[in-house]
Design a protein around this motif. Structure first.
Motif: not given
Ligand SMILES: NC(=O)C1=CN([C@@H]2O[C@H](COP(=O)(O)OP(=O)(O)OC[C@H]3O[C@@H](n4cnc5c(N)ncnc54)[C@H](O)[C@@H]3O)[C@@H](O)[C@H]2O)[C@H](O)CC1
Ligand SMILES: [K+]
Length: 534
Positions: A371-375, A411-414
């Motif tokens: 997700x955005x933070x992990x990315x 990459x799958x950006x949630x």
């Protein structure tokens, strides 16, 4: 039956490039009429939704370029339908004369339209024709575009002014539209970032650019939808069995976070995996078999050669044995790179650039699901080449593509607009999904769904390869789905299930796998067999 084509978007720059040969052939005016006609039809639709068309008032904020030209021609067409059509210029020359598309204004005047300094308070619709794909620099919202009549619907011509049609970035101010009528192709800037927020409902008008648009996957942003997802995750073959449907190894959960193992395994089983095999400590093994007697459990997981996809990460305890568990999965994939690998949650903090390089060199199909933070954290540790580290960037899609290409993993950006990008630049956007998925645990379910979809594909490939071997290559070569498309199909199923269960009054990640099961069953076997009692 021919399948309807998957919707896609291209950049505003690509649309401009596609127009070039037509402009050079003297077709500019015809293109503009075509765009204006489409715009006028959509404005009429908005007007009809509000009352009688004749006698309604439509005002347009008109800029200096062709975007303004489209708006003026559309006003002229509307005037002929009995609409009061008012053009408001946003720029004037040193003599005070409006700077706008001369032929467009002539057409409007001939039709009985008028010009004004401000949008009339009685306006039912305001057309934003200030800036389109020619927008450069920053947009200073002109006074005429401030404080628009509260009751008027704003319809953007091609792109809401202030939105970069390539990236969705809003520079300076931006105009919020209820409807955006866009010409030639969906533009990526209308589907991403702030541009998507400002665009409202996007309507496409075909102006005949199709053959001139770029067709290579890296130049398109494709939009996942139900029919495409159904093609990518088809019903099992009539003679199928658990191995042909795909075996998923789920390395998730820990004594500290046991639930993640259950959610991820449930996601895999409900999405149609032939078998899910959970590897974890005694606590998670017990939890998984209690929830799913059909699941296999062990400390070490399935044999690499019998596994079609691995899911690693949800609920691993990074203060315990998480890295060792990750390494075991990595090595299993290196031993059998036919198996796909989903790297989620804690595993995103464990994977290294060297791991990714080894997997890429082995030809493994890897999807990371931040997700955005992990990315942001991932790109801080493993940077995007040539970029200035982590953080929000206006061209998120370009960053994703650069990272994916450099590290050889999809990459799958949630997020509210989930994106999937593959190393070759292929990119997908989710055409589904709302805030109902924004609760803890839904990502764990998604990891399992991804595992099942990728495992089914890997199993199909293995079977096709065997059959081809048996017939010495005489078999028909079928279209092979790409990794990014499969991941996007999984995200679509997950999002649709979230929407389905929200409609049914359920909101938690715990009930989401059952909704995934219902969604997949309906997709495979139709309404009657896809209705669940629970
Ligand atoms: N080309 C065609 O035949 C067709 C175009 N269509 C429509 O045209 C626009 C693109 O038109 P273009 O004239 O190239 O650009 P714009 O109208 O978007 O704007 C150009 C205009 O605005 C000035 N400008 C640029 N940036 C700014 C800024 N930040 N602030 C103020 N002014 C700015 C620039 O100098 C120009 O004068 C496209 O979107 C379609 O709507 C049709 O689709 C049909 C075919
Ligand atoms: K506009």
């Amino acid at each position: 039956m021919t399948a309807s084509p998957t919707p896609f978007a291209v950049t505003g720059s690509a649309v401009r490039a596609a127009e070039e040969p037509l402009l050079a052939a003297g077709q500019g005016a015809a293109l503009m009429r075509c765009a204006a006609w489409g715009l006028a039809q959509h404005v009429l639709r908005v007007l009809r939704g509000r009352g009688p068309v004749a006698g309604a008032t439509v005002a347009a904020l008109v800029g200096t370029g062709n975007n303004g030209g489209d708006a003026l021609w559309a006003l002229a067409l509307l005037r002929r339908r009995g609409v009061a059509a008012v053009a408001v210029p946003i720029a004037r020359d040193e003599h005070g004369a409006p700077r706008w598309h001369a032929e467009g204004w002539a057409a409007l005047r001939a039709a009985g339209g008028t010009a004004a300094d401000v949008v009339p308070a009685r306006a039912d619709v305001v057309v934003d024709g200030m800036l389109g794909t020619g927008f450069r620099g920053e947009f200073a919202v002109p006074d005429a575009a401030r404080g628009l009549p509260a009751g008027a619907a704003v319809v953007a011509c091609d792109v809401p002014s202030g939105v970069d049609a390539d990236t969705g970035e809003v520079r300076g101010g931006g105009v919020r539209a209820e409807v955006t009528v866009t010409f030639g192709a969906l533009k990526t800037g209308l589907l991403l970032g702030d541009g998507a927020d400002l665009a409202g409902d996007v309507r496409l008008v075909d102006i005949g650019l199709g053959p001139h648009l770029p067709s290579a996957p890296p130049e398109r942003l494709r939009v996942m939808d139900g029919p495409t997802a159904a093609r990518l995750h088809p019903a099992p073959a009539a003679d199928g069995h658990k191995y042909t449907r795909g075996v998923v190894g789920v390395v998730a959960g820990s004594a500290r976070y046991p639930g993640a193992a259950v959610l991820s395994t449930s996601g895999a089983l409900e999405a149609g995996a032939g078998m899910a095999h959970h590897a974890g400590p005694a606590t998670t093994r017990a939890a998984v078999v209690t929830a799913h007697p059909e699941a296999l459990v062990s400390a070490e997981g399935p044999a690499p050669e019998r596994t079609d996809a691995w899911v690693v990460g949800p609920g691993l305890d990074t203060e315990d044995d998480a890295r060792e568990r990750f390494i075991r999965v990595r090595d299993a994939v290196l031993a059998n790179p036919r198996a796909a690998l989903v790297v989620d949650a804690s595993a995103l903090t464990l994977v290294t650039a060297e791991d990714l390089a080894a997997l890429r060199d082995a030809g493994a199909r890897v999807v990371l699901t931040p997700h955005a933070g992990e990315w942001a954290r991932l790109t801080e540790r493993i940077p995007v080449p040539g970029a200035d580290g982590a953080g929000h960037a206006p061209d998120e899609l370009a960053r994703l593509r650069a990272w994916s290409a450099a590290h050889g993993a999809a990459v799958l950006l949630k997020g509210p607009r989930t994106l999937v990008v593959a190393p070759d630049g292929e990119a997908w956007l989710m055409g589904e999904g709302g805030p109902e998925l924004g609760v803890g645990g839904t990502g764990d379910v998604l990891s399992g769904v991804l595992g099942a979809v990728l495992a089914a594909d890997a199993a199909r490939r293995a079977r096709a390869a065997e059959e081809e071997g048996a017939t010495c290559g005489a078999g028909e070569v079928e279209h092979v789905p790409t990794l990014a498309s499969l991941a996007a199909a999984a995200a679509w199923l997950h999002a649709r299930a979230g929407a389905d269960q929200a409609r049914a009054g359920r909101m938690t990640a715990g009930t989401l796998p059952a909704a995934v099961g219902g969604t997949v069953a309906r997709m495979w076997w139709g309404e009657a067999r896809g209705t669940r009692a629970d």
